[in-house]
Design a protein around this motif. Structure first.
Motif, mmCIF file in Angstrom:
data_model
loop_
_atom_site.group_PDB
_atom_site.id
_atom_site.type_symbol
_atom_site.label_atom_id
_atom_site.label_comp_id
_atom_site.label_asym_id
_atom_site.label_seq_id
_atom_site.Cartn_x
_atom_site.Cartn_y
_atom_site.Cartn_z
ATOM 1 N N THR A 241 0.843 -1.186 0.000
ATOM 2 C CA THR A 241 0.000 0.000 0.000
ATOM 3 C C THR A 241 0.881 1.239 0.000
ATOM 4 N N GLU A 242 0.384 2.298 -0.590
ATOM 5 C CA GLU A 242 1.096 3.562 -0.604
ATOM 6 C C GLU A 242 0.468 4.571 0.348
ATOM 7 N N GLY A 243 -0.556 4.149 1.036
ATOM 8 C CA GLY A 243 -1.256 5.054 1.922
ATOM 9 C C GLY A 243 -1.259 4.559 3.355
ATOM 10 N N PRO A 244 -2.053 5.186 4.203
ATOM 11 C CA PRO A 244 -2.130 4.791 5.616
ATOM 12 C C PRO A 244 -2.817 3.442 5.771
ATOM 13 N N VAL A 245 -2.638 2.850 6.932
ATOM 14 C CA VAL A 245 -3.236 1.551 7.232
ATOM 15 C C VAL A 245 -3.836 1.600 8.626
ATOM 16 N N VAL A 246 -4.992 0.996 8.775
ATOM 17 C CA VAL A 246 -5.616 0.853 10.088
ATOM 18 C C VAL A 246 -5.144 -0.472 10.672
ATOM 19 N N VAL A 247 -4.545 -0.425 11.831
ATOM 20 C CA VAL A 247 -3.965 -1.618 12.451
ATOM 21 C C VAL A 247 -4.693 -1.912 13.756
ATOM 22 N N VAL A 248 -5.008 -3.191 13.982
ATOM 23 C CA VAL A 248 -5.617 -3.611 15.239
ATOM 24 C C VAL A 248 -4.897 -4.856 15.733
#
Length: 292
Positions: A241-248
């Protein structure tokens, strides 16, 4: 002002009444007799019977069916109680505080019914084989509703709340039913409802900081996520990915985080949620709105 509150009050705080029914059929008849014009009376009856069901020796399938019957009553009470505490000045006092605590207690008592089915699900109870996705989705829906209640009352969910929510999704992964489609008449705006979409709904709603939103903003965010949460999936492996990521982290006692990139040494319990499709949908919606 934000406060922290456990997702369920101590069991000893409220006496357990006698059961008003003995099986799902009689539970349905009982539910139809509730006097909904008297919110306080209905709350006492519903919370009392939920506690009584917790103490009773129902089979997991019967417990899940009774919880399904009572979910509609709880949803109705949720709306009535919210009128008393949602959007009120903080810190809440007297009537507003009591209504908020009742809402948390009510949803928590319902959650206990679904949580009691988790061990039988894990052990492969044959009576639950055909409804495992439904039970887990319902439990995740209750968790999402608790995020709503906490947001409306300006309260921060506790560590135990997040641990319970993550446990539901972890079990959905273990039972291979994260993407199984589930019907849910109490979510009329939801699209493609499943365990993963309901889990993401709860995570994204909390990530949107409902604790600082107005009542109208929370209602809109909740409705929109019913349609958009399915566009974000919690992968167990990192993707390009080149963008932000939501991590849990399924082992954590917190919700999701929005990061610029993934950790250099990620734990196996991390799930990676890429919001690209959601962002594209939102941009498209904004463009259509701008053109009328």
């Amino acid at each position: 002002m934000e406060t922290s509150v456990a997702h369920a009050p101590p069991a000893a705080a409220r006496p357990v009444p006698a059961l008003a029914f003995s099986d799902p059929e009689s539970a349905l008849r009982w539910a139809k007799t509730l006097p909904f014009l008297n919110v306080a009376q209905v709350f006492e009856q519903v919370i009392g019977q939920l506690n009584a069901v917790s103490a009773a020796d129902f089979s997991p399938r019967e417990r899940a069916t009774i919880a399904e019957l009572m979910r509609e009553q709880v949803m109705h009470l949720h709306t009535e109680l919210a009128r008393r505490y949602a959007g009120k000045p903080q810190p809440a006092v007297d009537r507003e505080l009591e209504a908020a605590e009742e809402a948390v207690a009510m949803w928590s008592a319902l959650w206990e019914q679904y949580s009691a089915c988790l061990k039988p699900l894990l052990e492969g109870d044959p009576e639950l084989a055909g409804v495992k996705a439904k039970i887990l989705q319902r439990g995740l829906h209750v968790g999402k509703q608790l995020v709503v209640v906490h947001g409306l009352s300006r309260r921060i969910p506790t560590a135990s709340f997040w641990q319970e929510l993550h446990a539901y999704y972890r079990l959905a992964e273990m039972l291979d039913c994260t993407v199984t489609a589930v019907s849910d008449d109490l979510n009329p705006h939801a699209i493609g409802t499943s365990c993963y979409s309901m889990y993401m709904h709860a995570l994204l709603l909390a990530l949107a900081d409902p604790f600082s939103m107005s009542v109208r903003q929370i209602e809109l965010a909740d409705r929109w996520l019913g349609q958009w949460a399915r566009k974000v999936f919690p992968y167990d492996q990192e993707r390009e990915t080149e963008g932000p990521v939501v991590v849990v982290d399924l082992d954590s006692a917190t919700g999701a985080s929005l990061l610029a990139g993934v950790p250099s040494h990620p734990a196996p319990s991390l799930r990676y949620c890429y919001p690209g499709k959601l962002a594209m949908s939102v941009r498209g919606r904004l463009k259509r709105l701008s053109t009328g």
